[in-house]
Write an enzyme that holds these catalytic residues in place. Sequence first.
Site, PDB file in Angstrom:
ATOM      1  CB  SER A 128      -0.927   0.028   1.215  1.00  0.00           C
ATOM      2  OG  SER A 128      -1.669   1.236   1.203  1.00  0.00           O
ATOM      3  CE  LYS A 183      -3.114  -2.360  -0.207  1.00  0.00           C
ATOM      4  NZ  LYS A 183      -3.833  -2.233  -1.403  1.00  0.00           N
ATOM      5  CG  HIS A 186      -4.808  -0.911   3.913  1.00  0.00           C
ATOM      6  ND1 HIS A 186      -5.073  -0.367   2.663  1.00  0.00           N
ATOM      7  CD2 HIS A 186      -4.029  -0.009   4.547  1.00  0.00           C
ATOM      8  CE1 HIS A 186      -4.483   0.811   2.558  1.00  0.00           C
ATOM      9  NE2 HIS A 186      -3.840   1.055   3.690  1.00  0.00           N
ATOM     10  CG  ASN A 187      -7.227  -1.550  -0.445  1.00  0.00           C
ATOM     11  OD1 ASN A 187      -6.220  -1.309   0.212  1.00  0.00           O
ATOM     12  ND2 ASN A 187      -7.204  -1.632  -1.756  1.00  0.00           N
ATOM     13  CD  GLU A 190      -7.554   3.029   0.091  1.00  0.00           C
ATOM     14  OE1 GLU A 190      -6.486   2.474   0.427  1.00  0.00           O
ATOM     15  OE2 GLU A 190      -7.917   3.099  -1.101  1.00  0.00           O
TER      16      GLU A 190
HETATM   17  C1  6PG Z   1      -3.222   1.411  -1.568  1.00  0.00           C
HETATM   18  C2  6PG Z   1      -4.501   1.618  -2.311  1.00  0.00           C
HETATM   19  C3  6PG Z   1      -4.394   0.974  -3.655  1.00  0.00           C
HETATM   20  C4  6PG Z   1      -5.396   1.473  -4.648  1.00  0.00           C
HETATM   21  C5  6PG Z   1      -6.792   1.054  -4.338  1.00  0.00           C
HETATM   22  C6  6PG Z   1      -7.824   2.053  -4.783  1.00  0.00           C
HETATM   23  O1  6PG Z   1      -3.321   0.839  -0.499  1.00  0.00           O
HETATM   24  O2  6PG Z   1      -2.181   1.853  -2.040  1.00  0.00           O
HETATM   25  O3  6PG Z   1      -5.543   1.065  -1.599  1.00  0.00           O
HETATM   26  O4  6PG Z   1      -4.429  -0.397  -3.456  1.00  0.00           O
HETATM   27  O5  6PG Z   1      -5.289   2.830  -4.774  1.00  0.00           O
HETATM   28  O6  6PG Z   1      -6.980  -0.125  -5.035  1.00  0.00           O
HETATM   29  O7  6PG Z   1      -9.014   1.407  -4.738  1.00  0.00           O
HETATM   30  P1  6PG Z   1     -10.269   1.793  -5.571  1.00  0.00           P
HETATM   31  O8  6PG Z   1      -9.841   2.043  -6.979  1.00  0.00           O
HETATM   32  O9  6PG Z   1     -11.134   0.585  -5.429  1.00  0.00           O
HETATM   33  O10 6PG Z   1     -10.805   3.021  -4.924  1.00  0.00           O
END
Ligand code: 6PG
Length: 477
Positions: A128, A183, A186-187, A190
Site C-alpha cells: 500500500s 491488504k 486495509h482497503n 480506506e
Molecule cells: C493502496 C490503495 C491501492 C489502490 C486502491 C484504490 O493501499 O495503495 O488502496 O491499493 O489505490 O486499489 O481502490 P479503488 O480504486 O477501489 O478506490
Amino acid sequence: TTAQIGVTGLAVMGRNLARNFARNGYTVAVHNRTASRTRALVEEFGNEGDFIATETAKEFVAALERPRRLVIMVKAGDPTDAVIQEFAPLLEPGDMIIDGGNAHFADTRRRERELREQGIHFVGTGISGGEEGALNGPSIMPGGSKESYDSLGPMLEKISAKAADGAPCVTHVGPDGAGHFVKMVHNGIEYADMQLIGEAYQLLRDVAGYAPARIAEIFRTWNTGRLDSYLIEITAEVLSHVDAATGEPFVDVVADQAEQKGTGRWTVQIALDLGVPVSGIAEAVFARSLSGHVALREASRGLAGPKASPLGEAEAAAFADRVEQALYASKIVSYTQGFHEVAAGSEEYGWDIDLGAVSAIWRGGCIIRAAFLDRIRAAYDARADLPSLLSDETFAREIADAQDDWREVLVAATRQGVPTPGFAAALAYYDALRAERLPAALTQGQRDFFGAHTYRRTDRDGAFHTLWGGDRSEVTA
Ligand code: 6PG
C-alpha cells in the site's frame, strides 16, 4: 553479476518498486511483456542503481541469484495466473514468487497451494501507498511461508516505509493468503475513512454553509490533532485546489460518481461470509455504487426534502467542532469493525495474525497511515486478546466524550437531509453493541412463529418452540 531480486510487470507500481529496490543497493533484474518498457526504465532511471534489463522470461530467471526472488506486479486475476504459468516452469524448489498486486486472498491461497507442490514459495503480498509509496517506502503485508520471510524480510524491511519510531512498516502477516487478506481489509477501512471524510465535508458545506476553501482550512486544523492522517491531509489539498479552466473549486467540477476496483467490495463480501458486521465499510461501498446510478439519481431529484435552515456564524463554528467529534468516533468504529474482520479471518484460516503488528505496519507508508494507528497498536500490545477496540479504555473514554456531539451531528444531518450513512451506521453499531437487549429476541419469536425455527431462552438451556397455531404452550425442540 546476478540480481538479488527481479521485478516483472513494469507499469508504474512495478517500475517504482524496482527503483526502490535499486536505490536501496540491491541489484534488480527487470522484465516486462513489452521490452520497450524495460529499456525505458533503464534508460531513464539506470543511474539510480544496478538494474539488469532482460527481454525473455528465460533471461529474467537466469539473471536471479538462487533461491530466486521474483516479484510480479501485474493486474490481479487472470493476468497474474498467466505470469505464474509462464515463470513457474522455469523455477526450482526454494525459489519465491512474490505477488505484489491487489489479489483476492482466495486466489492467493490457491496459488500458494499449487506452487507449494512444486516446492516454490508463493508470497502473496499486500503493498500500500500508491505510486509514491512504491518508490519511497510502502507499507508491506507479506503472507506465505516463514521460510520465505526469512529470505525476503530484510529486503522488504529496507525498502518499506518507516514509522515515526523508525520501525519498518512490514511484518510477516501469516501463512498463504494472510497478507492479501489484511491488504483487502486495509482497503475496506480506506473506503470507510474516505466515506466518513466525505460526509464530514458535505455537512460542513450544507449544514455549516462553508465553501470548499474554508473546509480545507478546517481539515488542515484537524490534521494537527488526533485525526492527523494522510487522508485528512490530502483532503485539505483536494478541497483547496481550484480548477484552472473554470476558476471554480476543483471539487465542484469533478463528476460525483465514485469508482472502485473491487477490494472494498471484497472486504464486505468476505465479512458477510464470516458473519462479521462491517456496516461502516459496507455503507462506504454502497455509497460509491449509489453515486454511480446516474439515471436513478436523475429520476429522484424531485423528491421532497426538508426546508433549509442555515446556521449563523457562531452556530456553524460550534457545529464544525461537533463534526470533528462525530468523524473521530465513527473512525474508531470503522477500525473496530475492520480489525474484527482481520481477527475473524485469522481464526477461520488459522493464520494467527498479530493485530498489534498489523496496526504497527499501517502507521507509515499506506493510504490509511495515521497517528491513530499507533494508539491501536498500543491497545493491542497492552492486551492481545482485546475483544474489540471499543473495549479499550482509552477509545471507550474518547467515544464517551464524543457521543453527545456525534448524536447532535446526526440529528442535524437528518433534519437537513444530508445523507450520512457512514456516521449513522457507526453510531448504530455502537448503540447496538452496548444495548442491554436487542430486538433479535423478537426476530427469534417471528422465526419460530412462521417456521418453527426454535429459540433459546435467557433462563434455561436448550432449544424451544411455542405451539403458535395451537394452545401456545412451549415445547422442547
Ligand atoms: C493502496 C490503495 C491501492 C489502490 C486502491 C484504490 O493501499 O495503495 O488502496 O491499493 O489505490 O486499489 O481502490 P479503488 O480504486 O477501489 O478506490
